[in-house]
Design a protein around this motif. Structure first.
Motif, PDB file in Angstrom:
ATOM      1  N   ARG A 147       0.991  -1.308  -0.110  1.00  0.00           N
ATOM      2  CA  ARG A 147      -0.070  -0.094   0.187  1.00  0.00           C
ATOM      3  C   ARG A 147       0.765   1.224   0.099  1.00  0.00           C
ATOM      4  NH1 ARG A 147      -5.471  -1.022   1.971  1.00  0.00           N
ATOM      5  NH2 ARG A 147      -5.673  -3.197   2.148  1.00  0.00           N
ATOM      6  N   GLU A 148       2.100   1.336   0.827  1.00  0.00           N
ATOM      7  CA  GLU A 148       2.859   2.364   0.693  1.00  0.00           C
ATOM      8  C   GLU A 148       3.536   2.732  -0.698  1.00  0.00           C
ATOM      9  OE1 GLU A 148       5.584   1.531   4.028  1.00  0.00           O
ATOM     10  OE2 GLU A 148       4.202   1.884   5.559  1.00  0.00           O
ATOM     11  N   LEU A 149       4.078   1.453  -1.142  1.00  0.00           N
ATOM     12  CA  LEU A 149       4.463   1.471  -2.492  1.00  0.00           C
ATOM     13  C   LEU A 149       3.519   2.038  -3.541  1.00  0.00           C
ATOM     14  CD1 LEU A 149       6.478   0.983  -4.781  1.00  0.00           C
ATOM     15  CD2 LEU A 149       5.565  -1.475  -5.142  1.00  0.00           C
ATOM     16  N   VAL A 150       2.219   1.933  -3.360  1.00  0.00           N
ATOM     17  CA  VAL A 150       1.111   2.124  -4.218  1.00  0.00           C
ATOM     18  C   VAL A 150       0.798   3.888  -4.142  1.00  0.00           C
ATOM     19  CG1 VAL A 150      -1.252   2.324  -4.742  1.00  0.00           C
ATOM     20  CG2 VAL A 150      -0.022   0.111  -4.699  1.00  0.00           C
ATOM     21  N   ASP A 151       1.045   4.303  -2.838  1.00  0.00           N
ATOM     22  CA  ASP A 151       0.906   5.737  -2.390  1.00  0.00           C
ATOM     23  C   ASP A 151       2.012   6.498  -3.108  1.00  0.00           C
ATOM     24  OD1 ASP A 151      -1.426   4.970  -0.894  1.00  0.00           O
ATOM     25  OD2 ASP A 151      -0.210   4.799   0.948  1.00  0.00           O
ATOM     26  N   ARG A 152       3.110   5.878  -3.057  1.00  0.00           N
ATOM     27  CA  ARG A 152       4.270   6.650  -3.607  1.00  0.00           C
ATOM     28  C   ARG A 152       4.202   6.621  -5.130  1.00  0.00           C
ATOM     29  NH1 ARG A 152       6.977   3.401   0.074  1.00  0.00           N
ATOM     30  NH2 ARG A 152       8.031   2.198  -1.673  1.00  0.00           N
ATOM     31  N   LEU A 153       3.741   5.636  -5.724  1.00  0.00           N
ATOM     32  CA  LEU A 153       3.501   5.574  -7.452  1.00  0.00           C
ATOM     33  C   LEU A 153       2.439   6.398  -7.781  1.00  0.00           C
ATOM     34  CD1 LEU A 153       3.981   1.763  -7.793  1.00  0.00           C
ATOM     35  CD2 LEU A 153       5.806   3.596  -8.458  1.00  0.00           C
ATOM     36  N   LEU A 154       1.453   6.867  -6.830  1.00  0.00           N
ATOM     37  CA  LEU A 154       0.455   7.780  -7.372  1.00  0.00           C
ATOM     38  C   LEU A 154       0.760   9.061  -7.395  1.00  0.00           C
ATOM     39  CD1 LEU A 154      -2.519   6.319  -5.139  1.00  0.00           C
ATOM     40  CD2 LEU A 154      -2.384   6.129  -7.654  1.00  0.00           C
ATOM     41  N   LEU A 155       2.153   9.040  -6.975  1.00  0.00           N
ATOM     42  CA  LEU A 155       2.579  10.477  -7.146  1.00  0.00           C
ATOM     43  C   LEU A 155       3.549  10.660  -8.280  1.00  0.00           C
ATOM     44  CD1 LEU A 155       3.344  11.043  -3.324  1.00  0.00           C
ATOM     45  CD2 LEU A 155       1.812  12.415  -4.523  1.00  0.00           C
ATOM     46  N   GLU A 156       3.698   9.469  -9.406  1.00  0.00           N
ATOM     47  CA  GLU A 156       4.548   9.857 -10.204  1.00  0.00           C
ATOM     48  C   GLU A 156       3.734   9.686 -11.472  1.00  0.00           C
ATOM     49  OE1 GLU A 156       7.897  10.379 -10.031  1.00  0.00           O
ATOM     50  OE2 GLU A 156       7.822  10.050  -7.788  1.00  0.00           O
ATOM     51  N   ARG A 157       4.398   9.854 -12.490  1.00  0.00           N
ATOM     52  CA  ARG A 157       3.747   9.858 -14.018  1.00  0.00           C
ATOM     53  C   ARG A 157       3.391   8.398 -14.409  1.00  0.00           C
ATOM     54  NH1 ARG A 157       5.725  13.895 -18.685  1.00  0.00           N
ATOM     55  NH2 ARG A 157       4.043  13.344 -20.374  1.00  0.00           N
ATOM     56  N   ILE A 158       2.609   7.566 -13.794  1.00  0.00           N
ATOM     57  CA  ILE A 158       2.184   6.082 -14.346  1.00  0.00           C
ATOM     58  C   ILE A 158       0.983   6.131 -14.114  1.00  0.00           C
ATOM     59  CG2 ILE A 158       3.146   3.816 -13.321  1.00  0.00           C
ATOM     60  CD1 ILE A 158       5.352   4.971 -11.678  1.00  0.00           C
ATOM     61  N   SER A 159       0.687   5.203 -15.046  1.00  0.00           N
ATOM     62  CA  SER A 159      -0.830   5.056 -15.157  1.00  0.00           C
ATOM     63  C   SER A 159      -1.238   4.205 -14.274  1.00  0.00           C
ATOM     64  CB  SER A 159      -1.233   4.226 -16.470  1.00  0.00           C
ATOM     65  OG  SER A 159      -0.610   3.028 -16.709  1.00  0.00           O
ATOM     66  N   LEU A 160      -2.430   3.918 -13.786  1.00  0.00           N
ATOM     67  CA  LEU A 160      -3.175   2.785 -12.951  1.00  0.00           C
ATOM     68  C   LEU A 160      -2.700   1.469 -13.379  1.00  0.00           C
ATOM     69  CD1 LEU A 160      -6.669   4.228 -11.849  1.00  0.00           C
ATOM     70  CD2 LEU A 160      -4.228   4.734 -10.641  1.00  0.00           C
ATOM     71  N   ALA A 161      -2.831   1.145 -14.638  1.00  0.00           N
ATOM     72  CA  ALA A 161      -2.297  -0.420 -15.211  1.00  0.00           C
ATOM     73  C   ALA A 161      -0.913  -0.228 -14.689  1.00  0.00           C
ATOM     74  CB  ALA A 161      -2.690  -0.416 -16.603  1.00  0.00           C
ATOM     75  N   GLY A 162      -0.070   0.673 -15.067  1.00  0.00           N
ATOM     76  CA  GLY A 162       1.283   0.420 -14.838  1.00  0.00           C
ATOM     77  C   GLY A 162       1.600   0.140 -13.331  1.00  0.00           C
ATOM     78  N   ILE A 163       0.888   0.962 -12.340  1.00  0.00           N
ATOM     79  CA  ILE A 163       1.083   0.696 -10.839  1.00  0.00           C
ATOM     80  C   ILE A 163       0.447  -0.446 -10.654  1.00  0.00           C
ATOM     81  CG2 ILE A 163       0.182   1.601  -8.596  1.00  0.00           C
ATOM     82  CD1 ILE A 163      -0.039   4.316 -10.032  1.00  0.00           C
ATOM     83  N   ALA A 164      -0.603  -1.143 -11.177  1.00  0.00           N
ATOM     84  CA  ALA A 164      -1.020  -2.516 -10.748  1.00  0.00           C
ATOM     85  C   ALA A 164       0.168  -3.487 -11.197  1.00  0.00           C
ATOM     86  CB  ALA A 164      -2.292  -2.883 -11.528  1.00  0.00           C
ATOM     87  N   ARG A 165       0.779  -3.371 -12.432  1.00  0.00           N
ATOM     88  CA  ARG A 165       1.739  -4.223 -12.700  1.00  0.00           C
ATOM     89  C   ARG A 165       3.149  -4.007 -11.829  1.00  0.00           C
ATOM     90  NH1 ARG A 165      -0.009  -2.347 -17.820  1.00  0.00           N
ATOM     91  NH2 ARG A 165       1.907  -0.799 -18.036  1.00  0.00           N
ATOM     92  N   ALA A 166       3.595  -2.881 -11.509  1.00  0.00           N
ATOM     93  CA  ALA A 166       4.566  -2.740 -10.771  1.00  0.00           C
ATOM     94  C   ALA A 166       4.236  -3.334  -9.125  1.00  0.00           C
ATOM     95  CB  ALA A 166       4.957  -1.142 -10.708  1.00  0.00           C
ATOM     96  N   ALA A 167       3.380  -2.875  -8.694  1.00  0.00           N
ATOM     97  CA  ALA A 167       2.772  -3.581  -7.253  1.00  0.00           C
ATOM     98  C   ALA A 167       2.534  -4.813  -7.068  1.00  0.00           C
ATOM     99  CB  ALA A 167       2.121  -2.407  -6.612  1.00  0.00           C
TER     100      ALA A 167
END
Length: 235
Positions: free
Chosen positions: A48-68
């Motif tokens: 969840r903390e990783l997702v919170d940080r990734l939401l502050l970057e220029r990454i799509s939700l699909a990209g965040i789902a893959r990364a996390a």
């Protein structure tokens, strides 16, 4: 093929795979999609903390789902809940000096480019804090909403620099309002922040497939970054 867990029909077909590679099936009778022996994944605090940080970057939700390594469905629900709880007002440090703000509007849209949503911003020229925010139309009412979003000390004392958009003249106190051109540099900080906002919030990029489809999430994402940005100035 496995039977449908809802209607027990044996008329099921393979229908791709879920985020972890497990086979997904679809019932041709009721349309239900399912996997065999599903397991509920518990999302731990580190993820969840990783997702919170990734939401502050220029990454799509699909990209965040893959990364996390989470499902897009879980991520969308998490984002909806998170953005709904983001405060819609600024918390600024106390001021004991003369105040100067720079104001500007940033174009954006939700769902389609015909649904324009202007991001109105006010920035403290000395601390670089964002001290006022409103998201909506580009008219006098929106300018008043921006003015109302400012902490009282700014409404009472600050000198405000803006461009020549007519709505500012109708709303800002005439004795403290300065309309200036880009060549003066008196709005350079807020213009630079506009660029930062577009670089960090993917849904604000002019040509993107990651545009907002929900106005509430559009507003929540912008406020989420602004709170982070203001906090980072104090580090």
């Amino acid at each position: 093929m496995p039977a449908c867990p809802i209607c027990a029909s044996s008329q099921t077909v393979k229908n791709g795979r879920i985020h972890n590679g497990k086979q997904r099936f679809k019932c041709q009778n009721c349309g239900r999609q399912f996997v065999e022996q599903p397991t509920k994944k518990v999302i731990d605090s580190a993820t969840r903390e990783l997702v919170d940080r990734l939401l502050l970057e220029r990454i799509s939700l699909a990209g965040i789902a893959r990364a996390a390594q989470v499902s897009e469905q879980w991520l969308q629900t998490y984002v909806n809940e998170k953005y709904a709880l983001v405060p819609r007002s600024v918390q600024v440090t106390p001021k004991k000096r003369s105040l100067t703000i720079q104001c500007d509007e940033l174009w954006s849209f939700v769902d389609n480019k015909g649904n324009k949503q202007w991001v109105w911003l006010a920035l403290d020229a000395d601390t670089r804090e964002i001290v006022g925010v409103y998201i909506g139309a580009r008219d006098e009412t929106a300018a008043r909403k921006l003015w109302a979003s400012l902490p009282a000390v700014y409404r009472q004392c600050a000198i405000a620099y803006t461009d020549f958009w007519a709505a500012y003249v109708l709303v800002l106190p005439s004795q403290r309002h300065r309309a200036v051109g880009k060549e003066t540099g008196f709005c350079s900080y807020i213009e630079r922040f506009n660029n930062t906002l577009r670089q960090r919030v993917l849904r604000l990029v002019r040509k993107t497939l990651s545009f907002s489809k929900s106005l509430e999430n559009h507003i929540g994402a912008i406020w989420y970054f602004i709170h982070y940005y203001n906090a980072s100035l104090l580090m």
